[in-house]
Structure formats: C-alpha cells, structure tokens
Design a protein around this motif. Sequence first.
Motif, mmCIF file in Angstrom:
data_model
loop_
_atom_site.group_PDB
_atom_site.id
_atom_site.type_symbol
_atom_site.label_atom_id
_atom_site.label_comp_id
_atom_site.label_asym_id
_atom_site.label_seq_id
_atom_site.Cartn_x
_atom_site.Cartn_y
_atom_site.Cartn_z
ATOM 1 N N ASP A 68 95.708 119.206 20.605
ATOM 2 C CA ASP A 68 97.111 119.581 20.808
ATOM 3 C C ASP A 68 97.929 119.317 19.547
ATOM 4 O O ASP A 68 98.806 120.117 19.186
ATOM 5 C CB ASP A 68 97.713 118.791 21.981
ATOM 6 C CG ASP A 68 97.146 119.211 23.324
ATOM 7 O OD1 ASP A 68 96.513 120.281 23.386
ATOM 8 O OD2 ASP A 68 97.331 118.457 24.300
ATOM 9 N N THR A 69 97.644 118.193 18.885
ATOM 10 C CA THR A 69 98.359 117.857 17.655
ATOM 11 C C THR A 69 98.059 118.883 16.565
ATOM 12 O O THR A 69 98.955 119.316 15.830
ATOM 13 C CB THR A 69 97.967 116.452 17.183
ATOM 14 O OG1 THR A 69 98.282 115.506 18.201
ATOM 15 C CG2 THR A 69 98.708 116.076 15.903
ATOM 16 N N TRP A 70 96.810 119.268 16.456
ATOM 17 C CA TRP A 70 96.427 120.269 15.454
ATOM 18 C C TRP A 70 97.135 121.602 15.704
ATOM 19 O O TRP A 70 97.611 122.254 14.762
ATOM 20 C CB TRP A 70 94.916 120.463 15.447
ATOM 21 C CG TRP A 70 94.501 121.683 14.657
ATOM 22 C CD1 TRP A 70 93.982 122.838 15.127
ATOM 23 C CD2 TRP A 70 94.602 121.841 13.241
ATOM 24 N NE1 TRP A 70 93.759 123.717 14.100
ATOM 25 C CE2 TRP A 70 94.137 123.141 12.932
ATOM 26 C CE3 TRP A 70 95.062 121.020 12.214
ATOM 27 C CZ2 TRP A 70 94.094 123.635 11.636
ATOM 28 C CZ3 TRP A 70 95.028 121.520 10.919
ATOM 29 C CH2 TRP A 70 94.553 122.799 10.630
ATOM 30 N N LEU A 71 97.235 122.005 16.967
ATOM 31 C CA LEU A 71 97.916 123.259 17.288
ATOM 32 C C LEU A 71 99.385 123.195 16.887
ATOM 33 O O LEU A 71 99.945 124.174 16.358
ATOM 34 C CB LEU A 71 97.781 123.559 18.779
ATOM 35 C CG LEU A 71 96.363 123.912 19.265
ATOM 36 C CD1 LEU A 71 96.328 124.044 20.785
ATOM 37 C CD2 LEU A 71 95.882 125.209 18.614
ATOM 38 N N ARG A 72 100.022 122.064 17.123
ATOM 39 C CA ARG A 72 101.424 121.910 16.729
ATOM 40 C C ARG A 72 101.569 121.927 15.217
ATOM 41 O O ARG A 72 102.504 122.509 14.665
ATOM 42 C CB ARG A 72 101.992 120.615 17.314
ATOM 43 C CG ARG A 72 102.050 120.617 18.838
ATOM 44 C CD ARG A 72 102.829 119.450 19.379
ATOM 45 N NE ARG A 72 102.846 119.460 20.845
ATOM 46 C CZ ARG A 72 103.790 118.893 21.581
ATOM 47 N NH1 ARG A 72 104.797 118.279 20.993
ATOM 48 N NH2 ARG A 72 103.728 118.938 22.895
ATOM 49 N N TRP A 73 100.620 121.262 14.534
ATOM 50 C CA TRP A 73 100.666 121.206 13.069
ATOM 51 C C TRP A 73 100.472 122.599 12.472
ATOM 52 O O TRP A 73 101.162 122.983 11.520
ATOM 53 C CB TRP A 73 99.592 120.251 12.567
ATOM 54 C CG TRP A 73 99.408 120.252 11.074
ATOM 55 C CD1 TRP A 73 98.373 120.781 10.376
ATOM 56 C CD2 TRP A 73 100.293 119.695 10.106
ATOM 57 N NE1 TRP A 73 98.556 120.598 9.037
ATOM 58 C CE2 TRP A 73 99.726 119.924 8.837
ATOM 59 C CE3 TRP A 73 101.507 119.021 10.187
ATOM 60 C CZ2 TRP A 73 100.327 119.510 7.656
ATOM 61 C CZ3 TRP A 73 102.120 118.605 9.000
ATOM 62 C CH2 TRP A 73 101.530 118.845 7.766
ATOM 63 N N ALA A 109 101.279 125.347 13.702
ATOM 64 C CA ALA A 109 102.411 126.215 13.995
ATOM 65 C C ALA A 109 103.625 125.914 13.124
ATOM 66 O O ALA A 109 104.615 126.663 13.144
ATOM 67 C CB ALA A 109 102.796 126.089 15.472
ATOM 68 N N VAL A 110 103.574 124.834 12.348
ATOM 69 C CA VAL A 110 104.697 124.481 11.469
ATOM 70 C C VAL A 110 104.778 125.486 10.331
ATOM 71 O O VAL A 110 103.784 125.746 9.644
ATOM 72 C CB VAL A 110 104.532 123.052 10.920
ATOM 73 C CG1 VAL A 110 105.621 122.750 9.895
ATOM 74 C CG2 VAL A 110 104.583 122.038 12.049
ATOM 75 N N TYR A 112 104.582 112.821 10.205
ATOM 76 C CA TYR A 112 104.723 113.854 11.240
ATOM 77 C C TYR A 112 103.564 113.796 12.220
ATOM 78 O O TYR A 112 103.753 113.852 13.436
ATOM 79 C CB TYR A 112 104.787 115.231 10.581
ATOM 80 C CG TYR A 112 104.792 116.380 11.571
ATOM 81 C CD1 TYR A 112 105.990 116.867 12.097
ATOM 82 C CD2 TYR A 112 103.598 116.968 11.990
ATOM 83 C CE1 TYR A 112 105.991 117.908 13.026
ATOM 84 C CE2 TYR A 112 103.595 118.006 12.913
ATOM 85 C CZ TYR A 112 104.786 118.469 13.419
ATOM 86 O OH TYR A 112 104.787 119.493 14.338
ATOM 87 N N THR A 160 103.622 112.801 16.183
ATOM 88 C CA THR A 160 103.169 113.755 17.196
ATOM 89 C C THR A 160 102.096 113.139 18.079
ATOM 90 O O THR A 160 102.157 113.218 19.309
ATOM 91 C CB THR A 160 102.628 115.023 16.517
ATOM 92 O OG1 THR A 160 103.648 115.594 15.687
ATOM 93 C CG2 THR A 160 102.187 116.044 17.556
ATOM 94 N N LEU A 181 102.602 112.259 22.117
ATOM 95 C CA LEU A 181 101.712 112.906 23.075
ATOM 96 C C LEU A 181 100.926 111.862 23.878
ATOM 97 O O LEU A 181 100.721 112.011 25.083
ATOM 98 C CB LEU A 181 100.752 113.851 22.354
ATOM 99 C CG LEU A 181 101.352 115.157 21.827
ATOM 100 C CD1 LEU A 181 100.322 115.917 20.995
ATOM 101 C CD2 LEU A 181 101.847 116.030 22.972
#
Length: 277
Positions: free
Chosen positions: A14-19, A21-22, A32, A36, A40
Amino acid sequence: MLGSVADAEDLVQDTWLRWSAVTGPVASPGGYLARTVTNLALNRLSSAAVRRESYVGPWLPEPLVTEPDATEGVERAESVSLALLVVLESLSPLERAVFVLKEAFGFSYPEIAEALDRTEAACRQVGSRARAQVRARRPRYDAPPELRRRATEEFLAACVGGDLNRMLDLLAPEVTTWSDGGGVVRAALRPVTGAGNVARFVLGVLGQLGERAAVRPVLVNGEPGLLVTVDGAVDSVSVLDFAEGPDGGPLVSAIRAVRNPHKLAHLAHLAHRADRA
C-alpha cells in the motif's frame, strides 16, 4: 508494529502504491515513507485489536525464521524478538509506534513528531512512558547469544530423547509455556506453568506426533528457536526465553510455540530442509 507477516507485506505494498502515485517533488523521501508506513500501521492496529479480542487461546506474533548460520539482519531482528513483540502488545498503538521508531530504527524525536503529526514534547513523553512499560516487563536476564544457542540445543536434545529428568534440569521452576493454535489446530487454551507440568506437556505433544515429526534448531526473530515439521509440513515454531540459574547459567523460563497454520504459511519453504529427529 503489526505482529503479522501478511499484514506487514500488504502495508508495504500500500505504501509503494501511494509513493508511486506522487507526482511532485518530495523534500524528504525517507520521512514521507516513514510517515506513510506508520500511519497505515496505526490504522491497521485498530482493526487487529478487535480481531484479537475474539481470538481462541493465547495470541502470539508471527515468527520470522532464518537458518542458525544466518547473519544478515540478525542484529535488527534481535531488537524485535518474539518476547518483545508480546510486550509491545501491552502498549497503546501510539506508544508502540513511538517505541518502534525510536528504539528499533533510531529515528530522532523531531523525525517521529513529523511522522506522527504531533509535537516533539508529546512524542518524548509517550516514548518515556513506553520505555518504562517495556523495561518493567522484559526479561532481565540477557545471556550471550552463544550461551542461549547451546542451551536451546540441549533442550532440543532432551525433548527429542524424551529425557524428562534432563528437561527438568534445564527448566526454571516457574517456567511458563504458551501455545498459539488460534482455534485452528490443537493447542493449550491457557498457559502451562511449572517445570514438571511444562516438561510433561512438551513431551506429550512430541509423543503424539511420534516418528512423523522432525525438530531442528533455527533462529526465530534473531534468537535461538525450534522448528517442528510433521510429514513435510511446518507444524510449529517455538522460541525460548531464559532466566539465570543458581550456577549463573541459563534456564528456560518461557516457551512460546506458534502452531496456528495461518501464521506459519510463509515458512513452507523451510519444511523440506528439516532433518528427521
């Protein structure tokens, strides 16, 4: 933070997906990512606490198992031993987050305050309270790793040999064992205490498994432990805690055995390497 390998892997994903998308620049990528992951984890701990209220029998964290000759990551793993993870369960999610970031990963309090969106003073207060609680509940006897390894191997030999008298010599009088079956497999629903009771309980479990079982030493979260396989499948992982005996040597003061197959699924690759005992 979570005590669950599967939950930790999901959280990292989940953290990788958010990263990924930055789109704009990030002044501090490490900060950051830490923020995150931590937030989470805090969210997931709330739902985990609800699940554990209805858990059948003692709840233990999922073990991380490596070979006895493994060196990579052992120093970090020792800072999150199974015994420490059990102690962390007594902390609030916020206390746990501050303790792990500070003590296991060496973050400064200004960094922790930024990650948790709290003041530095508040984080210092939470950290001090968490350290005091952990210090009060952690084992006070810290035997050298080599001594713990030899004591674990002696205990293994006594178990495999069915030597009740030798087991009693190796167990502290007030020793306690916890078995986590999660209601999925047979396990003691309450802790077993006392050297005689624990020795007979352990030998009884191994006796039921019979020649189908193989037991070998492994590292469990960086500490000496035992891996039991039955018919080529992982049956349980146990880790021992030690207290100082009358002669200054280590005696087994606690045994934590994880048998819940859902908590052992990530260890399937280790089963075929076990030697028949």
